[in-house]
Design a protein around this motif. Structure first.
Motif, short mmCIF file in Angstrom:
data_model
loop_
_atom_site.label_atom_id
_atom_site.label_comp_id
_atom_site.label_asym_id
_atom_site.label_seq_id
_atom_site.Cartn_x
_atom_site.Cartn_y
_atom_site.Cartn_z
N ARG A 133 0.84 -1.14 -0.06
CA ARG A 133 -0.01 0.13 -0.10
C ARG A 133 0.87 1.50 -0.06
O ARG A 133 2.17 1.31 0.30
CB ARG A 133 -1.01 -0.11 1.25
CG ARG A 133 -0.32 0.06 2.56
CD ARG A 133 -1.20 0.31 3.45
NE ARG A 133 -0.55 0.77 4.70
CZ ARG A 133 -0.11 1.97 4.85
NH1 ARG A 133 -0.38 2.99 4.15
NH2 ARG A 133 0.66 2.59 6.03
N THR A 134 0.37 2.18 -0.56
CA THR A 134 0.99 3.53 -0.85
C THR A 134 1.42 4.17 0.79
O THR A 134 0.26 4.22 1.58
CB THR A 134 0.22 4.50 -1.43
OG1 THR A 134 -0.39 3.98 -2.54
CG2 THR A 134 1.01 5.71 -1.90
N ARG A 136 1.97 6.68 3.75
CA ARG A 136 1.53 8.14 3.68
C ARG A 136 2.50 9.37 3.41
O ARG A 136 1.67 10.28 2.61
CB ARG A 136 1.09 8.35 5.25
CG ARG A 136 -0.07 7.82 5.60
CD ARG A 136 -0.45 8.36 6.88
NE ARG A 136 -1.90 7.96 7.07
CZ ARG A 136 -2.54 8.22 8.14
NH1 ARG A 136 -1.74 8.92 9.21
NH2 ARG A 136 -3.78 7.81 8.53
N LEU A 138 5.38 9.95 1.26
CA LEU A 138 6.35 9.53 0.30
C LEU A 138 7.35 10.31 0.35
O LEU A 138 8.58 9.77 0.18
CB LEU A 138 5.96 9.85 -0.80
CG LEU A 138 4.63 9.10 -1.55
CD1 LEU A 138 4.18 9.47 -2.96
CD2 LEU A 138 4.91 7.46 -1.30
N TYR A 144 12.61 11.03 -3.85
CA TYR A 144 11.43 11.41 -3.67
C TYR A 144 11.18 12.81 -4.85
O TYR A 144 12.49 13.36 -4.99
CB TYR A 144 11.13 11.87 -2.57
CG TYR A 144 9.69 12.91 -2.22
CD1 TYR A 144 8.63 12.39 -2.15
CD2 TYR A 144 10.02 14.39 -2.08
CE1 TYR A 144 7.52 13.13 -2.12
CE2 TYR A 144 8.96 15.21 -2.08
CZ TYR A 144 7.69 14.59 -2.26
OH TYR A 144 6.63 15.41 -2.05
N ARG A 178 -4.84 2.63 -6.60
CA ARG A 178 -5.65 2.62 -5.32
C ARG A 178 -6.43 3.98 -5.57
O ARG A 178 -5.84 4.90 -5.94
CB ARG A 178 -4.82 2.77 -4.13
CG ARG A 178 -4.21 1.49 -3.87
CD ARG A 178 -2.84 1.62 -4.33
NE ARG A 178 -2.14 0.25 -4.56
CZ ARG A 178 -0.94 -0.20 -3.84
NH1 ARG A 178 -0.15 0.76 -3.18
NH2 ARG A 178 -0.54 -1.45 -3.63
N SER A 186 -3.77 7.07 -6.00
CA SER A 186 -2.46 6.64 -6.10
C SER A 186 -2.08 5.31 -6.70
O SER A 186 -3.23 4.74 -7.20
CB SER A 186 -1.88 6.52 -4.53
OG SER A 186 -2.09 5.58 -4.09
N GLY A 188 0.73 1.96 -6.50
CA GLY A 188 1.83 1.24 -6.02
C GLY A 188 2.19 0.45 -7.34
O GLY A 188 1.91 -0.34 -7.96
N ARG A 495 10.46 -0.35 -5.54
CA ARG A 495 9.05 -0.31 -5.38
C ARG A 495 8.93 1.73 -5.83
O ARG A 495 9.65 2.27 -5.42
CB ARG A 495 8.44 -0.38 -3.98
CG ARG A 495 8.65 -1.90 -3.86
CD ARG A 495 8.16 -2.24 -2.40
NE ARG A 495 8.16 -3.68 -2.25
CZ ARG A 495 7.94 -4.29 -1.08
NH1 ARG A 495 7.86 -3.54 0.09
NH2 ARG A 495 7.68 -5.70 -1.02
N TRP A 497 5.80 4.45 -5.74
CA TRP A 497 4.46 5.15 -5.49
C TRP A 497 4.37 6.40 -5.97
O TRP A 497 5.06 7.32 -5.96
CB TRP A 497 4.24 4.97 -3.86
CG TRP A 497 4.00 3.67 -3.41
CD1 TRP A 497 3.05 2.65 -3.27
CD2 TRP A 497 5.27 3.08 -2.50
NE1 TRP A 497 3.56 1.77 -2.60
CE2 TRP A 497 4.77 1.68 -2.07
CE3 TRP A 497 6.50 3.35 -2.20
CZ2 TRP A 497 5.61 0.79 -1.54
CZ3 TRP A 497 7.17 2.42 -1.55
CH2 TRP A 497 6.84 1.20 -1.16
N ARG A 499 1.36 9.62 -6.18
CA ARG A 499 0.13 10.13 -5.82
C ARG A 499 -0.12 11.37 -6.22
O ARG A 499 0.80 12.20 -6.43
CB ARG A 499 0.07 10.00 -4.28
CG ARG A 499 -1.12 10.67 -3.54
CD ARG A 499 -1.10 10.72 -2.01
NE ARG A 499 -1.10 9.54 -1.32
CZ ARG A 499 -0.32 9.11 -0.54
NH1 ARG A 499 0.75 9.63 -0.16
NH2 ARG A 499 -0.51 7.85 0.13
N TYR A 512 6.08 11.56 -6.09
CA TYR A 512 6.43 10.10 -6.09
C TYR A 512 7.61 9.86 -4.98
O TYR A 512 8.43 10.82 -4.96
CB TYR A 512 6.78 9.63 -7.65
CG TYR A 512 7.95 10.57 -8.41
CD1 TYR A 512 7.69 11.90 -8.92
CD2 TYR A 512 9.36 9.93 -8.11
CE1 TYR A 512 8.76 12.56 -9.18
CE2 TYR A 512 10.18 10.70 -8.61
CZ TYR A 512 10.40 12.14 -9.18
OH TYR A 512 11.30 12.65 -9.55
#
Ligand code: HEM
Lengths: 547, 373
Positions: A133-134, A136, A138, A144, A178, A186, A188, A495, A497, A499, A512
């Motif tokens: 799961r993404t 909170r 990032l 980043y 998601r 977002s 993942g 990985r 993510w 959003r 991201y």
């Protein structure tokens, strides 16, 4: 051990104490086993066993090893009367088949199995699961970034996330979107499952290599044969000079091929002064047959270029001279007339030779000495060898008569002469002097014992014949190991993510974050690459730089 | 099979010239280290005036710009979002900056860039060192090539040739990495090793050009040995980095304890963690190459002697080296074994390589004993 088990399982019962209760000790036993297993399959143990294996391999290079040269081992034990037998007892002369060496690598491989099987199961599950799961925040991830899609682009956060997901998918990520229709959709994504697959492949392949080793040791065989020009070798047990079968070898499996050595030629360096006489080329011309009634074939056998008969190979590993000698006995009969193999001792082919004539009458005759292909007189009057080619061949011999002890049924070495019980006829220290024979010369032995003639010279080759069914497996598995290693070390498992959210001024904000699993020094590069892809796609602006 | 002995003599002359040129490069790198003491002290003072006392050295200057670049604009631009979404996490990387400049709690006084990239600082002596190394490499290359041409084969058929070609590859790999990373701090170390290899070859084991003995006449000589030489060159770099890592670790511990770390020239050298990470990356590549060396050797042994593995002395040591570096890779994944212990494993592995080359080739007898000595 019992104590630790108690600690770990929290049991009251100390399993090392004898107990009249039946159930608890068995639990303790299982607990102990589980504990030992967990210890054995831990990374720390693997590391320890690996380093131990490295250390344990070293003595095999420091002490002579029986499988390679048993004679040197015997000599070593003789020279070291105190340490020798102890080293022998501790198997320092058979390191690679010793109990302790075997224990280390077997434990290592048990540890390996115990380590990779659960890991394989775990990874199989991971490969089927959704990206996690993404997070909170990032911004906490090692890589980043944030960007803004201008309002004019008409992007909603959801469509931006769909775009991002498509982009990631194209780059080989497994993606999951998601919160699609919320304000903060977002995606993942994860990639690089092959890294762990590679790691598992590597470790399993090592097991395969070990099994191949075992197959080689069980079903293979290896033998040596010396073949004089004109001689023929037929691949059956009695033809070998020496033969080492695998533990489960069956004689019927031997390929019935044969080889005749027609000609052996040697080229030595003649141009360069500094390397004069160094060997340049060994070529054996042979006639081979794959079976007694098969068509004969002309073939060439060279160093680094073996002959192949199904799964059995023939290698050229040595060569030398075989002077042809004729020995006549005291009654004038020919007791021996054949090429006698002389063993090469140095680069000038100074060779030791032993000639035994058990058929001589009334007493058996024997000779021991040197063969020198190019004999010259050295500064101190001694005869020395100056060239490996036969420019001035000489035989320098001592002679003996008496019972050679060949009829007793005890195997004797053809290359050595046990002079106990023999009477010496010729020798440098005797009045008769040593025998010096040039080509085509004959020497009459003292006391009318007979004569010896140096008739001619032939060359011989030493060949190794091996049958090794494990080598194919070893090749396949070690290639797989290299492949697995490459995958394991150079694929990045990452990985990502992403959003998105709408800004009040109409822009769509995207952020991201990237996370690596395991070593991945290219994470930064991947972050940059993704960024530029997004920038191109959305013509984004940098929220940091704009205005 | 013609040997060109005249060209062979030119090759030896070039080799000597190359060694002399390396000597100059060695001096330049040494000068760079020595000069850095004074220079860094000056830089330090300036930085101290600019930055207050929170960060030692000019790295704080760059960390300062990072902070300004990354955090401030975000804080300035994103407040609207941040205010609305503080729970959702669209905040800027404000929390991150603290971690970056905190360096993970690592007390290092290193002035080198963390990812070993070049910084703007001018280091004349180091530049001369690199240029002269490049020149020496060119002469060295000419020496090795002319040797190969003179012999009409690959120039690695005996110990003299292994050592001189190996030194060439070490220097070449060093120069190659230098184009991408600032490894000039390794200069004295690497060029020193190159010099030792060249001297050992030219003084200890001079061998005139010659043809190959039949045992070496195989294309596997080209494959097996070239890969082994490249792997060894990479291990040479990581050996040097691991030694520096150990020194740097001690200095960092001293710094953390508030003591004077000593060896001020080591401030040119990156922090222990950066050294460890780069060494790991290089070792990973070298390990793959060594694995391949081992395999190719086994295949060649099968072709020449009819068995792919026979625990010949040379094979034993090649195996030992392989296992030690496998241990190194495991150590990096084992808690409590990264850092210093991993560095020791890397050093041990390299010492085994030296042993395998220098001692096994000369003192041990085995099937591989055609070292040409
Ligand atoms: C035959 C002896 C072994 C050899 C030669 C060997 C070799 C290696 C090598 C070269 C790697 C590096 C690949 C990478 O970093 O991904 C590796 C990784 C690994 N090995 Fe082994 N290994 C052996 C035994 C074991 C055993 C017994 C275990 C389990 C206890 C084990 C567990 C692992 C694990 C978990 C990794 C991955 C490390 C990581 O995540 O970075 N290995 N091994």
């Amino acid at each position: 051990m019992g104590n630790t088990v108690k600690d770990r399982t929290g049991q009251e019962q100390d399993s090392s104490k004898p107990s009249d209760d039946v159930t608890l000790p068995s639990l303790g036993f299982v607990g102990t086993l589980r504990f030992v297993w967990r210890q054995l399959t831990s990374m720390r143990t693997a590391l320890f066993l690996l380093l131990l294996l490295a250390v344990a391999s070293v003595p095999g290079s420091l002490f002579p090893q029986r499988p390679k040269n048993p004679a040197t081992v015997d000599q070593y034990i003789e020279d070291h009367p105190v340490a020798g037998p102890w080293l022998d007892r501790l198997q320092f002369f058979d390191v690679y088949s010793s109990v302790w060496f075997s224990a280390i690598y077997l434990l290592l491989f048990i540890s390996l199995v115990g380590c990779v099987i659960p890991r394989a199961a775990q990874h199989a599950k991971a490969m089927r699961s959704k990206p996690p799961r993404t997070p909170r925040r990032l911004s906490r991830l090692p890589e980043y970034g944030a960007m803004a899609i201008p309002a004019t682009a008409g992007m909603t956060p959801s469509s931006a996330i769909e775009d991002a997901a498509a982009l990631l998918k194209k780059r080989g990520y497994r993606v999951q979107v998601r919160d699609r229709d919320t304000a903060r959709p977002s995606v993942g994504a994860e990639r690089g499952f092959l890294k762990e697959v590679g790691n598992l492949l590597f470790h399993f392949a090592l097991i395969g290599v070990l099994i191949s080793f075992a197959v080689s040791g069980m079903f293979g065989y290896r033998g040596q044969k010396i073949l004089v020009e004109g001689g023929t070798f037929v691949n059956n047990l009695v033809s070998y000079d020496s033969f080492t079968p695998g533990t489960n070898f069956v004689t019927e499996w031997m390929d019935p091929f044969s080889i005749r050595l027609d000609d052996f030629s040697v080229t030595f360096e003649r141009q360069s002064k500094s390397n004069y006489g160094q060997p340049l080329d060994f070529t054996a011309e042979v006639t081979t047959k794959t079976a007694p009634d098969a068509q004969p074939r002309q073939q060439v056998l060279e160093v680094n270029d073996p002959l192949s008969f199904n799964a059995t190979n023939v290698y050229l590993v040595g060569n030398g001279y075989a002077p042809v000698v004729t020995v006549r006995d005291g009654q004038g009969n020919v007791a021996l007339s054949e090429p006698v193999v002389a063993q090469v001792q140095d680069a000038s082919y100074t060779s030791t030779i032993v000639i035994k004539a058990p058929d001589a009458q009334p007493s058996q005759l024997s000779f021991v000495g040197l063969f020198i292909p190019t004999a010259v007189t050295g500064p101190d009057g001694q005869t020395v060898a100056s060239d490996p080619d036969p420019l001035n061949p000489q035989l320098l011999l001592d002679s003996y008569y008496g019972d050679l002890g060949l009829d007793k049924g005890v195997p004797t070495n053809v290359y050595t002469l046990d002079t106990t019980g023999l009477t010496q006829l010729n020798g440098r220290k005797l009045d008769t002097g040593g025998i010096v024979l040039q080509a085509n010369e004959t020497y009459q032995l003292p006391e009318g014992k007979g004569s010896i003639t140096f008739e001619g010279l032939k060359r011989y080759i030493g060949v190794d014949i091996t049958h090794d069914p494990g080598k194919y497996g070893a090749l396949v598995f070690s290639s797989l190991a290299v492949l697995g290693l490459l995958m394991s070390l150079f694929i990045g498992r990452r990985r990502v993510w992403i959003r998105a959210g709408a800004h009040e001024d109409g822009r769509t904000m995207v952020e991201y974050g990237l996370l690596a699993r395991g070593e991945d020094y290219r994470l930064k590069g991947e972050g940059k690459a993704l960024r530029s892809l997004f920038d191109k796609k959305w013509l984004t602006t940098n929220p940091h730089k704009e205005q | 099979m013609g040997i060109n002995e005249a060209l062979g003599e030119y090759s030896e002359l070039f080799m000597l010239l190359a060694a002399l040129t390396y000597l100059i490069a060695f001096g330049a790198f040494g000068w760079d280290m020595a000069a850095s003491n004074r220079k860094l002290a000056a830089v330090n003072r300036r930085a101290g005036q600019q930055n207050g006392t929170t960060h030692p050295g000019p790295r704080s200057g760059s960390a300062g710009t990072v902070t300004a670049d990354m955090a401030d604009p975000v804080r300035a631009k994103a407040p609207a979002m941040a205010a609305r979404t503080s729970h959702e996490g669209l905040t800027g990387p404000g929390d991150r900056v603290a971690r970056v400049s905190g360096g993970g709690g690592n007390a290092s006084d290193s002035v080198a860039d963390e990812s070993l990239l070049y910084t703007a600082e001018r280091r004349t002596a180091a530049r001369i060192g690199v240029s002269v190394t490049a020149l020496a490499f060119t002469v060295h290359l000419a020496a090795v090539l002319s040797r190969g041409i003179a012999a009409g084969r690959v120039p690695w058929g005996n110990m003299y040739e292994f050592a001189t070609t190996g030194a060439l590859v070490v220097a070449g790999v060093f120069l190659l990495v230098l184009t991408r990373r600032d490894l000039r701090f390794l200069g004295t170390f690497v060029i020193g090793l190159v010099l030792i290899m060249l001297m050992a070859a030219t003084i200890g084991m001079p061998t005139p050009v010659g043809n190959l003995v039949p045992a070496l006449q195989s294309y596997w000589l080209i494959i097996h040995v070239s890969v082994a030489v490249i792997a060894s060159a990479l291990f040479t770099l990581t050996f040097a980095m691991s030694v520096l890592q150990l020194i740097q670790t001690r200095r960092e511990a001293a710094l953390a304890a508030g003591q004077a770390p000593g060896m001020a020239f080591m401030r040119r050298v990156p922090a222990a963690l950066s050294l460890e990470n780069l060494a790991y990356r290089i070792n990973a590549v070298a390990f793959v190459l060594w694995t391949f060396t081992l395999m190719a050797g086994a295949i060649w042994a099968e072709e020449a002697w009819g068995r792919y593995w026979g625990w010949d002395t040379k094979e034993v040591w090649t195996f030992v080296i392989w296992v030690v570096f496998a241990g190194y890779l495991h150590a990096r994944a084992t808690r409590g074994w990264t850092g210093t212990r991993a560095a020791w494993l890397c050093i041990t592995g390299y010492l085994c390589i030296i042993f395998n080359f220098a001692v096994v080739n000369t003192l041990f007898t085995g099937l591989h004993s055609y070292s040409g000595l």
